[in-house]
Design an enzyme around this catalytic site. Sequence first.
Site, short mmCIF file in Angstrom:
data_model
loop_
_atom_site.label_atom_id
_atom_site.label_comp_id
_atom_site.label_asym_id
_atom_site.label_seq_id
_atom_site.Cartn_x
_atom_site.Cartn_y
_atom_site.Cartn_z
N GLU A 40 0.02 -2.06 -6.33
CA GLU A 40 1.42 -1.85 -5.99
C GLU A 40 1.94 -3.28 -6.02
OE1 GLU A 40 4.00 0.42 -2.32
OE2 GLU A 40 1.91 -0.55 -1.99
N LYS A 107 6.94 6.51 -6.22
CA LYS A 107 6.04 6.67 -4.77
C LYS A 107 6.85 7.81 -3.99
CE LYS A 107 4.42 4.07 -0.95
NZ LYS A 107 4.28 2.66 -0.40
N CYS A 143 -0.16 3.57 -2.49
CA CYS A 143 -0.35 3.20 -1.39
C CYS A 143 -0.09 4.45 -0.02
CB CYS A 143 0.56 2.08 -1.20
SG CYS A 143 -0.07 0.96 0.41
#
Length: 269
Positions: A40, A107, A143
């Site tokens: 990321e 995300k 994440c």
Amino acid sequence: MRIALMQVITGRDVVANLDLVRSQTALAAAEGAELVVFPEATMRAFGHNLTRIAEPLDGPFATGIREIAREHRVTVAAGMFTPGDEGRVRNTLLVARPDGAVIGYDKIHLFDAFGFAESDTVTPGTEPTVCTIAGAPVGLAVCYDVRFPNLFIRLAEAGARIILLPASWGAGITDEQRAAKLDQWRLLARARALDSTCFIVAVGQGNPATIGQEPSTAPTGIGHSMAIAPDGRILCELGEGQEFRIVDIDPDAVEPVRASIPVLANRRI
């Protein structure tokens, strides 16, 4: 599938970060990698302005990644930032295949935790994403998504056998916080492998402290990238600094695990 876990430490300079992707992909390709996974925020590390450098999937950074993938005949996955709404950005996982195709996953779950508010600067995504890489169905996550098991179950039910999980994990400031965050990273990644009975390829930013940078309240990375089997076994784990590891994964190996631990088939709610 031969996969390279590219644990790097990126900084503010987008051009320098793209050059890092280029040089590291060349190393991975020389080792026979078919898929090269970067963390990321590969485009720019957290703790720097993201709005100024956000660009669409046909912008210079993504085009550079596409050219690298085509040149080395590999698929490259890397975290970048695309334009969002209300002056924010989207935290996007770019997947560039050697045939020129590009997939972007935004995300979904934003890191509004431990005193950090990602939603102040980032627009959340809405669509779980599964794509085909080297003939295998691969799910995409980023994440903080790792704390939400339903996403990983949905990816598995959509056909994923491997799930990529680039990250820039927040380290914390004190020794106690750092130990707790590392423990959570390992635990959560292994749990999501068990929830989904998928391989998890979790590639994080290395710890900036290993190159002499001061600790930051931004989530800048702790290292410890991992490849995890669908039965929860850690196949490999890296250290804190910049390094890469090659791992061979057979997507069909999920089938005997799903036959013996049929959590997807047994799910009632």
